[in-house]
Design a protein around this motif. Sequence first.
Motif, PDB file in Angstrom:
ATOM      1  N   GLN A 146      46.165  21.972  41.381  1.00 40.01           N
ATOM      2  CA  GLN A 146      47.540  21.403  40.921  1.00 40.01           C
ATOM      3  C   GLN A 146      47.243  19.787  40.810  1.00 40.01           C
ATOM      4  OE1 GLN A 146      50.417  22.500  40.047  1.00 40.01           O
ATOM      5  NE2 GLN A 146      50.140  24.661  40.085  1.00 40.01           N
ATOM      6  N   PRO A 147      47.815  19.213  39.572  1.00 39.76           N
ATOM      7  CA  PRO A 147      47.667  17.776  39.638  1.00 39.76           C
ATOM      8  C   PRO A 147      48.385  16.996  40.596  1.00 39.76           C
ATOM      9  CG  PRO A 147      49.094  18.627  37.651  1.00 39.76           C
ATOM     10  CD  PRO A 147      48.505  19.702  38.362  1.00 39.76           C
ATOM     11  N   LEU A 148      48.038  15.940  41.196  1.00 41.81           N
ATOM     12  CA  LEU A 148      48.469  15.098  41.957  1.00 41.81           C
ATOM     13  C   LEU A 148      48.981  14.054  41.135  1.00 41.81           C
ATOM     14  CD1 LEU A 148      46.086  15.437  45.220  1.00 41.81           C
ATOM     15  CD2 LEU A 148      48.006  16.740  44.651  1.00 41.81           C
ATOM     16  N   VAL A 149      49.824  12.994  42.125  1.00 49.56           N
ATOM     17  CA  VAL A 149      50.176  11.908  41.423  1.00 49.56           C
ATOM     18  C   VAL A 149      48.884  11.176  41.169  1.00 49.56           C
ATOM     19  CG1 VAL A 149      51.467   9.694  41.894  1.00 49.56           C
ATOM     20  CG2 VAL A 149      52.402  11.815  42.567  1.00 49.56           C
ATOM     21  N   ARG A 150      48.004  10.919  41.928  1.00 47.31           N
ATOM     22  CA  ARG A 150      46.767   9.920  41.411  1.00 47.31           C
ATOM     23  C   ARG A 150      46.235  10.787  40.344  1.00 47.31           C
ATOM     24  NH1 ARG A 150      41.874  11.806  45.192  1.00 47.31           N
ATOM     25  NH2 ARG A 150      42.537  13.634  43.925  1.00 47.31           N
ATOM     26  N   ASP A 151      46.034  12.113  40.119  1.00 48.46           N
ATOM     27  CA  ASP A 151      45.572  12.688  39.068  1.00 48.46           C
ATOM     28  C   ASP A 151      46.260  12.347  37.520  1.00 48.46           C
ATOM     29  OD1 ASP A 151      43.895  13.797  40.604  1.00 48.46           O
ATOM     30  OD2 ASP A 151      45.091  15.749  40.711  1.00 48.46           O
ATOM     31  N   VAL A 152      47.705  12.266  37.730  1.00 51.41           N
ATOM     32  CA  VAL A 152      48.528  11.887  36.541  1.00 51.41           C
ATOM     33  C   VAL A 152      48.158  10.288  36.290  1.00 51.41           C
ATOM     34  CG1 VAL A 152      50.897  11.506  35.890  1.00 51.41           C
ATOM     35  CG2 VAL A 152      50.229  13.463  37.349  1.00 51.41           C
ATOM     36  N   LEU A 153      47.911   9.478  37.181  1.00 49.53           N
ATOM     37  CA  LEU A 153      47.921   8.070  36.856  1.00 49.53           C
ATOM     38  C   LEU A 153      46.487   7.975  36.024  1.00 49.53           C
ATOM     39  CD1 LEU A 153      49.202   6.332  39.965  1.00 49.53           C
ATOM     40  CD2 LEU A 153      50.574   6.459  37.872  1.00 49.53           C
ATOM     41  N   VAL A 154      45.369   8.497  36.694  1.00 48.25           N
ATOM     42  CA  VAL A 154      44.140   8.323  36.251  1.00 48.25           C
ATOM     43  C   VAL A 154      44.069   9.128  34.786  1.00 48.25           C
ATOM     44  CG1 VAL A 154      41.657   8.998  36.382  1.00 48.25           C
ATOM     45  CG2 VAL A 154      42.991   8.299  38.233  1.00 48.25           C
ATOM     46  N   ALA A 155      44.586  10.138  34.544  1.00 51.24           N
ATOM     47  CA  ALA A 155      44.419  11.105  33.415  1.00 51.24           C
ATOM     48  C   ALA A 155      45.448  10.160  32.247  1.00 51.24           C
ATOM     49  CB  ALA A 155      45.165  12.286  33.530  1.00 51.24           C
ATOM     50  N   ALA A 156      46.664   9.602  32.661  1.00 40.14           N
ATOM     51  CA  ALA A 156      47.432   8.817  31.651  1.00 40.14           C
ATOM     52  C   ALA A 156      46.548   7.651  31.096  1.00 40.14           C
ATOM     53  CB  ALA A 156      48.763   8.366  32.253  1.00 40.14           C
ATOM     54  N   GLU A 211      25.922  14.654  13.566  1.00 37.99           N
ATOM     55  CA  GLU A 211      26.131  14.557  15.173  1.00 37.99           C
ATOM     56  C   GLU A 211      24.289  14.694  15.373  1.00 37.99           C
ATOM     57  OE1 GLU A 211      29.643  15.761  17.537  1.00 37.99           O
ATOM     58  OE2 GLU A 211      29.202  17.536  16.311  1.00 37.99           O
ATOM     59  N   HIS A 212      23.725  13.775  16.009  1.00 41.64           N
ATOM     60  CA  HIS A 212      22.633  13.945  16.443  1.00 41.64           C
ATOM     61  C   HIS A 212      22.622  14.041  18.072  1.00 41.64           C
ATOM     62  CE1 HIS A 212      21.715  11.207  12.939  1.00 41.64           C
ATOM     63  NE2 HIS A 212      21.449  12.445  12.749  1.00 41.64           N
ATOM     64  N   GLY A 213      23.589  13.972  18.743  1.00 46.81           N
ATOM     65  CA  GLY A 213      23.851  14.279  20.167  1.00 46.81           C
ATOM     66  C   GLY A 213      25.180  14.740  20.209  1.00 46.81           C
ATOM     67  N   LEU A 214      25.524  15.995  20.230  1.00 48.69           N
ATOM     68  CA  LEU A 214      26.789  16.620  20.301  1.00 48.69           C
ATOM     69  C   LEU A 214      27.722  15.923  21.240  1.00 48.69           C
ATOM     70  CD1 LEU A 214      26.042  20.248  19.439  1.00 48.69           C
ATOM     71  CD2 LEU A 214      26.791  18.435  17.809  1.00 48.69           C
ATOM     72  N   HIS A 215      28.618  15.452  20.881  1.00 48.44           N
ATOM     73  CA  HIS A 215      29.597  14.668  21.760  1.00 48.44           C
ATOM     74  C   HIS A 215      30.249  15.424  22.882  1.00 48.44           C
ATOM     75  CE1 HIS A 215      33.213  12.804  23.122  1.00 48.44           C
ATOM     76  NE2 HIS A 215      32.879  11.573  23.100  1.00 48.44           N
ATOM     77  N   LEU A 216      30.804  16.857  22.421  1.00 56.65           N
ATOM     78  CA  LEU A 216      31.446  17.934  23.305  1.00 56.65           C
ATOM     79  C   LEU A 216      30.602  18.208  24.360  1.00 56.65           C
ATOM     80  CD1 LEU A 216      33.905  19.379  24.273  1.00 56.65           C
ATOM     81  CD2 LEU A 216      33.314  20.944  22.635  1.00 56.65           C
ATOM     82  N   ARG A 217      29.220  18.372  24.106  1.00 54.44           N
ATOM     83  CA  ARG A 217      28.150  18.848  24.889  1.00 54.44           C
ATOM     84  C   ARG A 217      27.821  17.867  26.014  1.00 54.44           C
ATOM     85  NH1 ARG A 217      23.115  20.851  22.034  1.00 54.44           N
ATOM     86  NH2 ARG A 217      22.881  18.694  21.539  1.00 54.44           N
ATOM     87  N   GLU A 218      27.795  16.719  25.335  1.00 56.99           N
ATOM     88  CA  GLU A 218      27.744  15.498  26.406  1.00 56.99           C
ATOM     89  C   GLU A 218      29.006  15.301  27.409  1.00 56.99           C
ATOM     90  OE1 GLU A 218      27.098  11.899  24.146  1.00 56.99           O
ATOM     91  OE2 GLU A 218      25.323  12.707  23.084  1.00 56.99           O
ATOM     92  N   GLN A 219      29.941  15.593  27.052  1.00 58.89           N
ATOM     93  CA  GLN A 219      31.109  15.737  27.908  1.00 58.89           C
ATOM     94  C   GLN A 219      30.959  16.680  28.940  1.00 58.89           C
ATOM     95  OE1 GLN A 219      33.338  13.161  27.974  1.00 58.89           O
ATOM     96  NE2 GLN A 219      32.273  12.355  26.341  1.00 58.89           N
ATOM     97  N   TYR A 220      30.545  17.964  28.433  1.00 55.04           N
ATOM     98  CA  TYR A 220      30.341  18.949  29.501  1.00 55.04           C
ATOM     99  C   TYR A 220      29.144  18.799  30.423  1.00 55.04           C
ATOM    100  CZ  TYR A 220      33.547  22.290  27.387  1.00 55.04           C
ATOM    101  OH  TYR A 220      34.462  22.976  27.057  1.00 55.04           O
ATOM    102  N   LEU A 221      28.252  18.269  30.090  1.00 55.82           N
ATOM    103  CA  LEU A 221      26.896  18.149  30.900  1.00 55.82           C
ATOM    104  C   LEU A 221      27.292  16.675  31.749  1.00 55.82           C
ATOM    105  CD1 LEU A 221      24.095  18.629  28.552  1.00 55.82           C
ATOM    106  CD2 LEU A 221      24.956  20.177  30.210  1.00 55.82           C
ATOM    107  N   GLY A 222      28.063  15.633  31.324  1.00 57.53           N
ATOM    108  CA  GLY A 222      28.025  14.573  32.130  1.00 57.53           C
ATOM    109  C   GLY A 222      29.294  14.003  32.665  1.00 57.53           C
ATOM    110  N   LEU A 245      40.516  16.076  30.548  1.00 63.64           N
ATOM    111  CA  LEU A 245      39.778  15.436  29.566  1.00 63.64           C
ATOM    112  C   LEU A 245      39.001  16.356  28.671  1.00 63.64           C
ATOM    113  CD1 LEU A 245      39.580  12.390  29.004  1.00 63.64           C
ATOM    114  CD2 LEU A 245      41.059  12.755  30.900  1.00 63.64           C
ATOM    115  N   LEU A 246      38.348  17.179  29.542  1.00 66.31           N
ATOM    116  CA  LEU A 246      37.497  18.371  28.703  1.00 66.31           C
ATOM    117  C   LEU A 246      38.349  18.921  27.767  1.00 66.31           C
ATOM    118  CD1 LEU A 246      35.137  19.535  31.220  1.00 66.31           C
ATOM    119  CD2 LEU A 246      34.542  18.016  29.618  1.00 66.31           C
ATOM    120  N   SER A 247      39.551  19.561  28.256  1.00 63.19           N
ATOM    121  CA  SER A 247      40.497  20.113  27.205  1.00 63.19           C
ATOM    122  C   SER A 247      40.735  19.283  26.005  1.00 63.19           C
ATOM    123  CB  SER A 247      41.666  20.628  27.873  1.00 63.19           C
ATOM    124  OG  SER A 247      42.658  21.169  27.273  1.00 63.19           O
ATOM    125  N   PHE A 248      40.955  18.187  26.016  1.00 66.46           N
ATOM    126  CA  PHE A 248      41.219  17.048  25.220  1.00 66.46           C
ATOM    127  C   PHE A 248      39.928  16.664  24.161  1.00 66.46           C
ATOM    128  CE2 PHE A 248      40.472  12.763  23.287  1.00 66.46           C
ATOM    129  CZ  PHE A 248      41.776  12.535  22.406  1.00 66.46           C
TER     130      PHE A 248
END
Length: 541
Positions: A146-156, A211-222, A245-248
């Motif tokens: 469940q998202p906390l207030v801290r999560d909402v602030l960072v995600a926004a 894409e020489h380095g897939l952006h979505l794959r980099e997000q999943y790995l990093g 963020l991964l969903s975005f």
Amino acid sequence: MRVALLTEGARPHPRRGAGAWCDRLAEGLPEHEFELYLLTGPEGFGAAERLSPAWRGARDLALWGRRPGGRAPGALRRRQYARAYEELVRALVLPGQRAGFGAGLHRLAALAREDGTLAAFLASAHARRVLERTWRLPGADTSAGQPLVRDVLVAADLLEQCLRPLSAPWYGTGPGGLGGADLCHVVGGGPAALPALVARHLHGVPFVVTEHGLHLREQYLGYREAPYLPQPSAGGTPTPVRALLLSFFRALTEETYRQAAILTPGSAHDQQWQRRCGADPARTRVVYEGTPAVDRPAAGPEPERPTLVWAGALEPGRDTELMLHAFARVRAELPGARLVVHGEETAPGYRAHCAAVAERLGITTAVDFAGRPGSLAEAWEGGTVAVFSALSQRSPRLLADAMLSGRAVVSTDVGVAREVVGPTGLLVPARDPHALAGACLALLRDEERRARLGLAGRLRAQERFAVEPVIGAFREVYLELVSQYPAFPGGGEGGRAPRPFARPAEYWLTDGPRGGRADAPEDGGDDPGGQDRAEELVEAV
């Protein structure tokens, strides 16, 4: 034609796009006019000035860091922003509303183009309340917690930074506007595709994605090492932020692949990933990343002592430990063999761990942790055989560079290895030191086989990774796109849609200023002399 190159310049993740590759593309296609649109890092708007002189007129936008200033929207416009933003967030957190991502994205872009207050809205308390309320709706995906207030602030804050390209001053048909481009070329994917999506929606401008380095794959790995995440000692890791963020990025990637006219991944391995994300195989073409190293001379004579050379980042994913275990077996069969390890430590403490493994195996005196080489050519020249022991080989660049040296290659059969090496090297299963050692011994003991495989590998790499085929591939892609999309999607003069290829080619090749004849058919209809001229041309040929 006018081509708008869209890419990222600097950010908290590996660099892609701007630099040598874009330079080679623009130099190889001088018949086209290239303009660079750059998403920069937190240092701001001066990043484009550090590019090569060819890009001195580049337009840039600070993507990460403090948002640019601007006035806040009024009450009515704020409600309109809130509805569009809620539609986008719903697409990220509600599994049944994924299809609303594109509509929300384009609605935000249209509102931002009208008054330029999107950045101020996304950074406001109103946007945070919309995010929190939507994120906690019944049915929202909260498997990460469940998202906390801290999560909402960072995600926004992070969503505001990711969506900044929607409010860039790049949209329109005037000078410097993406609406006046014949096509957009997105290099790297991710947020760099946002301006292309907007130009496609507003003006019908087609775009290509490379894409020489897939952006979505980099997000999943990093994402586990993302700098915005607090350490566990600071109160726990906000996994809901990572999930959002991964969903975005997943939704952005799917929308990009769906809207792109052509996708040009850097390998067939990347092409498979793109297909899993919804890319149409009919619009996907593999174009390898060309390198000037194909003109580099082959490595000189082999060292007198049998030497295995390993190069790569010192991290668990490269599995240097496997190389050490395999070399211990090689050393038992060939006491004079040595191993040279080139690379910088990217995982803290991993080099010390590898040194401890080498000491435990009793091979410390035969292993040289040489650090980063002066050049890759020097690294391969100092070895008899080039060895790769990675658990995942995502990019073909390092393998191709080793093959261009003319040294025989041994690699684990992962990622792009089979596609790049093919029959010109030896492939072994991952995590199998016995198989890796056997392949290395087979080459170290057979000089004629090493030479044959080394030459075959060099010729294969030269054929696949030369710059000229890459330039030719994009020349064909560009011409294909402009032949399918009208130059002015909004319609021609008098409300009639233009037909750029209405007249046959022979019309323009005959003697006389045919294009200015008063009796020329305006819309490409029947031309009384067209058939005769065509027959004359055929006879002449």
